[in-house]
Design a protein around this motif. Structure first.
Motif, mmCIF file in Angstrom:
data_model
loop_
_atom_site.group_PDB
_atom_site.id
_atom_site.type_symbol
_atom_site.label_atom_id
_atom_site.label_comp_id
_atom_site.label_asym_id
_atom_site.label_seq_id
_atom_site.Cartn_x
_atom_site.Cartn_y
_atom_site.Cartn_z
ATOM 1 N N LEU A 1 3.016 2.896 4.713
ATOM 2 C CA LEU A 1 2.065 2.651 5.550
ATOM 3 C C LEU A 1 2.171 2.907 7.062
ATOM 4 O O LEU A 1 1.488 3.210 7.605
ATOM 5 N N VAL A 2 3.382 2.228 7.432
ATOM 6 C CA VAL A 2 3.851 2.119 8.626
ATOM 7 C C VAL A 2 4.008 3.588 9.182
ATOM 8 O O VAL A 2 3.738 3.868 10.317
ATOM 9 N N ALA A 3 4.742 4.631 8.392
ATOM 10 C CA ALA A 3 4.971 5.794 8.799
ATOM 11 C C ALA A 3 3.405 6.480 9.022
ATOM 12 O O ALA A 3 3.315 7.327 9.885
ATOM 13 N N VAL A 4 2.473 6.430 8.178
ATOM 14 C CA VAL A 4 1.126 6.808 8.426
ATOM 15 C C VAL A 4 0.674 6.232 9.729
ATOM 16 O O VAL A 4 0.095 7.108 10.338
ATOM 17 N N LEU A 5 0.753 5.107 9.861
ATOM 18 C CA LEU A 5 0.178 4.643 11.275
ATOM 19 C C LEU A 5 0.605 5.158 12.445
ATOM 20 O O LEU A 5 0.030 5.273 13.549
ATOM 21 N N VAL A 6 2.085 5.184 12.387
ATOM 22 C CA VAL A 6 2.965 5.851 13.320
ATOM 23 C C VAL A 6 2.555 7.079 13.614
ATOM 24 O O VAL A 6 2.252 7.590 14.939
ATOM 25 N N TYR A 7 2.439 7.834 12.701
ATOM 26 C CA TYR A 7 2.214 9.376 12.843
ATOM 27 C C TYR A 7 0.750 9.424 13.168
ATOM 28 O O TYR A 7 0.409 10.460 14.188
ATOM 29 N N GLY A 8 -0.345 8.880 12.881
ATOM 30 C CA GLY A 8 -1.512 8.812 13.152
ATOM 31 C C GLY A 8 -1.765 8.509 14.429
ATOM 32 O O GLY A 8 -2.611 9.264 15.492
ATOM 33 N N GLU A 9 -0.915 7.633 15.107
ATOM 34 C CA GLU A 9 -0.985 7.169 16.654
ATOM 35 C C GLU A 9 -0.396 8.600 17.410
ATOM 36 O O GLU A 9 -1.092 8.724 18.406
ATOM 37 N N SER A 10 0.524 9.146 16.808
ATOM 38 C CA SER A 10 1.146 10.070 17.610
ATOM 39 C C SER A 10 0.477 11.634 17.529
ATOM 40 O O SER A 10 0.439 12.370 18.333
ATOM 41 N N ALA B 1 13.804 -6.690 -1.986
ATOM 42 C CA ALA B 1 14.208 -5.712 -2.799
ATOM 43 C C ALA B 1 15.716 -5.880 -3.194
ATOM 44 O O ALA B 1 15.905 -5.574 -4.495
ATOM 45 N N LEU B 2 16.439 -6.196 -2.571
ATOM 46 C CA LEU B 2 18.047 -6.480 -2.800
ATOM 47 C C LEU B 2 18.279 -7.607 -3.594
ATOM 48 O O LEU B 2 18.975 -7.748 -4.625
ATOM 49 N N ILE B 3 17.713 -8.575 -3.439
ATOM 50 C CA ILE B 3 17.765 -9.784 -4.208
ATOM 51 C C ILE B 3 17.103 -9.898 -5.506
ATOM 52 O O ILE B 3 17.311 -11.100 -6.394
ATOM 53 N N SER B 4 16.123 -8.824 -5.836
ATOM 54 C CA SER B 4 15.357 -9.176 -6.914
ATOM 55 C C SER B 4 16.002 -8.332 -7.955
ATOM 56 O O SER B 4 16.450 -7.012 -7.850
ATOM 57 N N ALA B 5 15.572 -8.817 -9.206
ATOM 58 C CA ALA B 5 16.153 -8.338 -10.362
ATOM 59 C C ALA B 5 15.222 -6.950 -11.012
ATOM 60 O O ALA B 5 15.407 -6.215 -11.690
ATOM 61 N N SER B 6 14.004 -7.115 -10.270
ATOM 62 C CA SER B 6 12.795 -6.378 -10.714
ATOM 63 C C SER B 6 12.776 -5.182 -9.904
ATOM 64 O O SER B 6 13.485 -5.198 -8.672
ATOM 65 N N ARG B 7 12.128 -3.983 -10.200
ATOM 66 C CA ARG B 7 12.024 -2.695 -9.493
ATOM 67 C C ARG B 7 10.851 -2.744 -8.679
ATOM 68 O O ARG B 7 10.436 -1.888 -7.666
ATOM 69 N N LEU B 8 9.637 -3.937 -8.669
ATOM 70 C CA LEU B 8 8.713 -3.800 -8.091
ATOM 71 C C LEU B 8 8.881 -4.086 -6.525
ATOM 72 O O LEU B 8 8.200 -3.366 -5.840
ATOM 73 N N PRO B 9 9.803 -4.874 -6.087
ATOM 74 C CA PRO B 9 9.953 -5.383 -4.839
ATOM 75 C C PRO B 9 10.353 -3.946 -4.232
ATOM 76 O O PRO B 9 10.146 -3.467 -3.034
ATOM 77 N N ALA B 10 11.250 -2.925 -4.961
ATOM 78 C CA ALA B 10 11.714 -1.818 -4.257
ATOM 79 C C ALA B 10 10.364 -0.576 -4.066
ATOM 80 O O ALA B 10 10.344 -0.121 -3.124
ATOM 81 N N LEU B 11 9.536 -0.814 -5.212
ATOM 82 C CA LEU B 11 8.268 0.006 -4.912
ATOM 83 C C LEU B 11 7.348 -0.259 -3.887
ATOM 84 O O LEU B 11 7.068 0.152 -2.993
ATOM 85 N N LEU B 12 7.375 -1.815 -3.513
ATOM 86 C CA LEU B 12 6.547 -2.475 -2.374
ATOM 87 C C LEU B 12 7.133 -1.961 -1.227
ATOM 88 O O LEU B 12 6.457 -1.693 -0.124
ATOM 89 N N LEU B 13 8.508 -2.091 -1.003
ATOM 90 C CA LEU B 13 9.090 -1.679 0.027
ATOM 91 C C LEU B 13 8.808 -0.117 0.537
ATOM 92 O O LEU B 13 8.485 0.061 1.607
ATOM 93 N N LEU B 14 8.787 0.563 -0.348
ATOM 94 C CA LEU B 14 8.332 2.180 -0.278
ATOM 95 C C LEU B 14 6.862 2.292 0.154
ATOM 96 O O LEU B 14 6.758 2.959 1.269
#
Length: 277
Positions: A37-46, A19-32
């Motif tokens: 996804l990770v947050a949902v999995l962590v929350y689901g496990e807890s 996201a930092l090296i790209s001139a596009s906004r798409l990688p930032a969206l993909l980061l979010l």
């Protein structure tokens, strides 16, 4: 945040880097999306079905690594500068024709080319196989450690792609540098790489396969056949990549080097602990 596994931190760090090296906004969206996804999995496990979400977290890094691969397609330039490829192809031609590499592979007709193409095809299953091996050996508690090294070796190859933009020899020099043997498996491989492949320097196929081998040797030492078998397989993929003109030889050597760097990064803390007790 402390509940995140090291592999999940690694993936979030990688998506942040892109996201930092790209001139596009798409990688930032993909980061979010990856963080969500990770947050949902962590929350689901807890707070939910602990076993289901824990297992899902074993496999989710493989999905995110595939997404990271496809993300690299956004760096494909509109115009190419082929100065790297014209230098690399000279080395390849010396290897293929001057040293008899191609003639040796084709010495038994279609047998060796078919085996090599099959090895190249199976590289897409390296990640799932590595995780499955730990399940089979009842060592699921080591999945995150193995995945960390495997994913690191893969993502490090992806991370270098924007700085070494190049086209593969099969497309740029296809008229004069293709194998003499055409098999059904090669046709299928060509269909995959022509439709979905992204050429990378270093070769992510090679770096990921060797990284999986180092990880299995390091974290599954009681079953060394998995690690050594994966390393032999990775060597076969390396040969297939050059013979099939999917990669230049320098791509393969660099991919192997990336896997060694990843293994060293992971092994260094353990070596420090052994030395200092």
């Amino acid at each position: 945040m402390k509940a995140l596994r090291s592999t999940e931190w690694l993936l979030i760090g990688y998506f942040s880097y892109v996201a930092l090296i790209s001139a596009s906004r798409l990688p930032a969206l993909l980061l979010l999306l990856a963080m969500a996804l990770v947050a949902v999995l962590v929350y689901g496990e807890s707070h939910g079905n602990q076993k289901f979400f824990s297992i899902a977290r074993d496999w989710a890094p493989l999905v995110l690594t595939l997404v990271a691969y496809r993300e690299m397609d956004w760096f494909t330039p509109l115009a190419w500068d082929h100065h790297l490829e014209f230098r690399w192809i000279e080395w390849d031609r010396s290897l293929l024709y001057g040293w008899g590499f191609e003639r040796a592979v084709e010495s038994l007709g279609a047998l060796l080319p078919s085996c090599l193409e099959f090895c190249y095809l199976l590289v897409y299953a390296v990640g799932p196989f590595t995780v499955a091996a730990l399940y089979i050996e009842h060592r699921r508690n080591r999945v995150n450690q193995v995945l960390f090294l495997y994913v690191m070796g893969t993502l490090m190859a992806y991370a270098l792609f924007p700085y070494f933009l190049s086209q593969p020899p099969r497309t740029l020099f296809g008229d004069s540098d293709l194998p003499n043997v055409m098999t059904a498996i090669r046709r299928f491989n060509l269909w995959i790489v022509n439709g979905y492949g992204i050429h990378l320097f270093p070769s992510a196929h090679v770096s990921s396969a060797f990284s999986a081998g180092w990880a299995l040797l390091l974290y599954l030492p009681e079953r060394k056949r998995y690690g050594w078998g994966m390393l032999i397989y990775a060597a076969s993929v390396s040969v297939a990549a050059v013979y099939g003109r999917y990669h230049y030889a320098v791509d393969v050597l660099a991919g192997f080097g990336v896997s060694l760097v990843a293994a060293f990064i992971v092994f260094l803390p353990r070596m420090h602990t052994d030395i200092h007790g």
